[in-house]
Design an enzyme around this catalytic site. Structure first.
Site, PDB file in Angstrom:
ATOM      1  N   VAL A   7       0.781  -1.329  -0.028  1.00 53.00           N
ATOM      2  CA  VAL A   7       0.028  -0.135  -0.170  1.00 53.00           C
ATOM      3  C   VAL A   7       0.720   1.199   0.098  1.00 53.00           C
ATOM      4  O   VAL A   7       0.729   2.248  -0.882  1.00 53.00           O
ATOM      5  CB  VAL A   7      -0.931   0.054   1.322  1.00 53.00           C
ATOM      6  CG1 VAL A   7      -1.637   1.397   1.372  1.00 53.00           C
ATOM      7  CG2 VAL A   7      -1.967  -1.207   1.056  1.00 53.00           C
ATOM      8  N   THR A 117      -5.279  -0.133   7.546  1.00 53.41           N
ATOM      9  CA  THR A 117      -6.895  -0.739   7.867  1.00 53.41           C
ATOM     10  C   THR A 117      -6.726  -0.817   9.461  1.00 53.41           C
ATOM     11  O   THR A 117      -5.886  -1.606  10.016  1.00 53.41           O
ATOM     12  CB  THR A 117      -7.118  -1.876   7.176  1.00 53.41           C
ATOM     13  OG1 THR A 117      -7.026  -1.833   5.883  1.00 53.41           O
ATOM     14  CG2 THR A 117      -8.233  -2.374   7.475  1.00 53.41           C
ATOM     15  N   GLU A 145      -7.728   2.500   1.892  1.00 54.14           N
ATOM     16  CA  GLU A 145      -7.181   2.053   0.836  1.00 54.14           C
ATOM     17  C   GLU A 145      -8.013   0.898   0.227  1.00 54.14           C
ATOM     18  O   GLU A 145      -7.965   0.075   0.765  1.00 54.14           O
ATOM     19  CB  GLU A 145      -5.726   1.825   0.971  1.00 54.14           C
ATOM     20  CG  GLU A 145      -4.840   1.676  -0.506  1.00 54.14           C
ATOM     21  CD  GLU A 145      -5.375   2.574  -1.570  1.00 54.14           C
ATOM     22  OE1 GLU A 145      -5.115   3.721  -1.420  1.00 54.14           O
ATOM     23  OE2 GLU A 145      -5.841   2.073  -2.430  1.00 54.14           O
ATOM     24  N   PHE A 146      -8.346   0.945  -0.827  1.00 50.60           N
ATOM     25  CA  PHE A 146      -9.156  -0.009  -1.703  1.00 50.60           C
ATOM     26  C   PHE A 146      -8.357  -0.810  -2.618  1.00 50.60           C
ATOM     27  O   PHE A 146      -9.057  -1.617  -3.432  1.00 50.60           O
ATOM     28  CB  PHE A 146     -10.472   0.449  -2.003  1.00 50.60           C
ATOM     29  CG  PHE A 146     -11.342   0.887  -0.928  1.00 50.60           C
ATOM     30  CD1 PHE A 146     -12.036   0.486  -0.098  1.00 50.60           C
ATOM     31  CD2 PHE A 146     -11.650   2.413  -0.863  1.00 50.60           C
ATOM     32  CE1 PHE A 146     -12.726   0.787   0.903  1.00 50.60           C
ATOM     33  CE2 PHE A 146     -11.990   2.804   0.094  1.00 50.60           C
ATOM     34  CZ  PHE A 146     -12.770   2.355   0.997  1.00 50.60           C
ATOM     35  N   LYS A 201     -13.923   0.279   5.325  1.00 50.90           N
ATOM     36  CA  LYS A 201     -12.960  -0.573   4.731  1.00 50.90           C
ATOM     37  C   LYS A 201     -13.140  -1.932   5.168  1.00 50.90           C
ATOM     38  O   LYS A 201     -13.275  -2.874   4.447  1.00 50.90           O
ATOM     39  CB  LYS A 201     -11.444  -0.043   5.337  1.00 50.90           C
ATOM     40  CG  LYS A 201     -10.271  -1.002   5.022  1.00 50.90           C
ATOM     41  CD  LYS A 201     -10.150  -1.263   3.552  1.00 50.90           C
ATOM     42  CE  LYS A 201      -9.358  -2.305   3.213  1.00 50.90           C
ATOM     43  NZ  LYS A 201      -9.263  -2.617   1.713  1.00 50.90           N
ATOM     44  N   CYS A 257      -5.373  -9.521   3.436  1.00 53.65           N
ATOM     45  CA  CYS A 257      -6.555  -8.426   4.119  1.00 53.65           C
ATOM     46  C   CYS A 257      -7.836  -9.165   4.220  1.00 53.65           C
ATOM     47  O   CYS A 257      -7.906  -9.143   5.485  1.00 53.65           O
ATOM     48  CB  CYS A 257      -6.828  -7.491   2.800  1.00 53.65           C
ATOM     49  SG  CYS A 257      -5.314  -6.332   2.572  1.00 53.65           S
ATOM     50  N   LYS A 260      -7.677 -11.432   7.649  1.00 55.46           N
ATOM     51  CA  LYS A 260      -7.371 -10.689   8.834  1.00 55.46           C
ATOM     52  C   LYS A 260      -8.188  -9.653   9.046  1.00 55.46           C
ATOM     53  O   LYS A 260      -8.463  -9.383  10.269  1.00 55.46           O
ATOM     54  CB  LYS A 260      -6.079 -10.081   8.636  1.00 55.46           C
ATOM     55  CG  LYS A 260      -5.744  -8.581   8.960  1.00 55.46           C
ATOM     56  CD  LYS A 260      -4.276  -8.104   8.601  1.00 55.46           C
ATOM     57  CE  LYS A 260      -4.275  -6.992   7.670  1.00 55.46           C
ATOM     58  NZ  LYS A 260      -5.020  -5.573   7.851  1.00 55.46           N
ATOM     59  N   LYS A 317      -3.623 -15.219  -5.084  1.00 57.92           N
ATOM     60  CA  LYS A 317      -4.245 -14.979  -6.533  1.00 57.92           C
ATOM     61  C   LYS A 317      -3.474 -14.777  -7.495  1.00 57.92           C
ATOM     62  O   LYS A 317      -2.207 -14.357  -7.266  1.00 57.92           O
ATOM     63  CB  LYS A 317      -5.290 -13.727  -6.055  1.00 57.92           C
ATOM     64  CG  LYS A 317      -4.556 -12.501  -5.973  1.00 57.92           C
ATOM     65  CD  LYS A 317      -5.770 -11.501  -5.913  1.00 57.92           C
ATOM     66  CE  LYS A 317      -4.895 -10.158  -5.850  1.00 57.92           C
ATOM     67  NZ  LYS A 317      -5.839  -8.907  -5.611  1.00 57.92           N
ATOM     68  N   ARG A 324       0.506 -14.852   1.584  1.00 63.31           N
ATOM     69  CA  ARG A 324       0.060 -14.555   2.847  1.00 63.31           C
ATOM     70  C   ARG A 324      -1.297 -15.411   2.722  1.00 63.31           C
ATOM     71  O   ARG A 324      -2.223 -14.865   2.114  1.00 63.31           O
ATOM     72  CB  ARG A 324       0.055 -13.221   3.387  1.00 63.31           C
ATOM     73  CG  ARG A 324       1.537 -13.062   3.700  1.00 63.31           C
ATOM     74  CD  ARG A 324       1.441 -11.361   4.376  1.00 63.31           C
ATOM     75  NE  ARG A 324       1.302 -10.192   3.098  1.00 63.31           N
ATOM     76  CZ  ARG A 324       1.496  -9.075   3.362  1.00 63.31           C
ATOM     77  NH1 ARG A 324       1.521  -8.466   4.418  1.00 63.31           N
ATOM     78  NH2 ARG A 324       1.175  -8.335   2.291  1.00 63.31           N
TER      79      ARG A 324
END
Ligand code: NAD
Length: 434
Positions: A7, A117, A145-146, A201, A257, A260, A317, A324
């Site tokens: 990020v 986040t 942040e997206f 978020k 993300c 978690k 992915k 992670r």
């Protein structure tokens, strides 16, 4: 920009690209040295070129010292990691450490932006922490942040929306000015309270994770009832209220993300005596999906692995080297525990996977190399290069033509015609000639 992970680095580089002077600070000395040479330590499409240009043109600097950036900064972003703590809560020690240090360094009217986040209520705590040490006025903003890893530069440059959580008019104006170059196609900058921005978020990630677990649950039911989840997916996806995104059945979500953030949200709700039933079910379905795949492979071989198992894909992915919480890693670990030898290939994530799995796995340089002598292939990540392989060549290399496709890359009937036993998600298992 404090924190140069996925990020912070992308945000810092993109903000330099739009003409700002940016100093990126991180405690990781090796990372900072690499970045200062113009090299990118992560795999992220398009990042290196912009990094090099902005370094060359003097808008971007890297340092391990907060003192090199904080005193002059109009805006100080905190984008350090908030990894899961032992009980599933977000570990905020990094964010708090930066806030405390920054309190003694920032100039008057600096805007402190929390980009990491963080659980609802954290940004207010950070404001109090800084106020206790900072002698002059400052503002605090929560700016979630997206971006998606793998498309992070594009996402930062062309966001669907920007969320600015602040009670300060002045800070909102500064942030709007900073983000305006990125929203020129009329995408909205949404102003809201700090708590709503923090929650936005978590809600976004929880919704996306829910879609994934939903379609996986539908896939499992399809398989039991003799329906084909791919047809069902198309049947519902054309409904504009539903859509196609995040509705691909597979091995579930991973990455740094979703798992978690869901954990943290479940925990935070629990602290307020609220039982988040949907979110817990989403987690449970997700966990079960990777266990199901390892069990399916073991079941096919009656738990006896005489020949190696090939695994294609280790990243959580495609288009990223991030492993992670990757389903692939859990599946490989489970196969190893059951006594299998694993030959694995990933176009970019092998090095990160090796750091987690060690030398217990044979890492191969090509997808075909991984198939050498394999009793079966498990497809764990849907990299594009896996979509059109030569089935003839695969069969020649493999001991047995068996595929466990955790990402539904192929058509079962075609696989049967090509002589494979082909397991996939939420569809009938195809067998040669059937
Ligand atoms: P990351 O683990 O890739 O990077 C975090 C960086 O922070 C590391 O380089 C680390 O060395 C540095 N750091 C830690 N403590 C520090 C300190 N005290 N001072 C300076 N640097 C420090 O993390 P990330 O994936 O970039 O995520 C950062 C935050 O953004 C997290 O809260 C994450 O949940 C959130 N987020 C991540 C994504 C994503 O796709 N990765 C997307 C949206 C939001």
């Amino acid at each position: 920009m404090v924190g140069t992970g996925y990020v912070g680095l992308v945000a810092g580089v993109c903000l330099a690209e739009s003409g700002n002077d940016v100093v990126c600070v991180d405690v990781d000395e090796r990372k900072i040295k690499t970045l200062a040479k113009g090299e990118v330590p992560i795999y992220e499409r398009g990042l290196e070129e912009i990094l090099e240009r902005n370094l060359r043109e003097g808008r971007l600097k890297f340092s391990t010292k907060l003192e090199d950036g904080a005193p002059d900064a109009d805006v100080l972003f905190i984008a350090v990691g908030t990894p899961p703590g032992p009980g599933g809560e977000a570990d905020l020690s990094g964010v708090f450490a930066v806030a405390k240090r920054a309190a003694g360094l920032i100039k008057e009217k600096a805007v402190i932006v929390i980009k990491s986040t963080v659980p609802v209520g954290t940004t207010d705590k950070i404001r109090e922490m800084i106020a206790a040490q900072c002698p002059h006025p400052f503002d605090v903003v929560m700016n979630p942040e997206f971006m998606k890893e793998g498309a992070a530069v594009d996402d930062f440059m062309k966001p669907d929306r920007v969320v600015i959580g602040t009670s300060s008019e002045r800070a909102a104006r500064v942030m709007t000015e900073l983000y305006e170059p990125f929203v020129r196609t009329e995408k909205p900058i949404l102003r809201m309270s700090i708590r709503s921005a923090e929650m936005t978020k978590y809600a976004a990630n929880a919704m996306l994770a829910t879609k994934i677990s939903f379609i996986n649950e539908i896939a499992n039911i399809c398989e039991k009832l003799g329906a084909d989840v791919n047809d069902v997916r198309r049947g519902i996806g054309f409904d504009s209220r539903i859509g196609f995104q995040f509705l691909f059945p597979g091995l579930g979500f991973g990455g740094s993300c979703f798992p978690k953030d869901l954990d943290a949200l479940v925990r935070r709700a629990g602290e307020e005596s609220y039982e988040p039933r949907i979110l817990k079910a989403v987690q449970e379905v997700n966990r079960a999906q990777r266990e199901w795949m390892a069990g399916l492979v073991a079941g096919h071989f009656n738990n006896k692995f005489t020949d190696p198992i090939a695994v294609w894909g280790l990243a959580f992915k495609p288009q990223t080297d991030d492993v992670r919480e990757a389903p692939a890693i859990d599946i490989v670990k489970s196969l190893l525990e059951r006594g299998a030898v694993v030959r694995a290939y990933d176009p970019v994530a092998a090095r990160n996977a090796e750091a987690v799995l060690g030398d217990k796995v044979i890492f191969c340089d090509t997808a075909y190399e991984a198939l050498g002598g394999a009793a079966a292939l498990v497809i764990a990540t849907e990299w594009n290069e896996f979509r059109r392989p030569s089935f003839e060549r695969m069969k020649k290399l493999m001991k047995q033509p068996v595929i466990f496709d955790g990402r539904n890359l192929f058509d079962p009937a075609t696989m049967a015609e090509n002589g494979f036993t082909y397991y996939s998600v939420g569809r009938k298992t195809a067998r040669p000639g059937l």
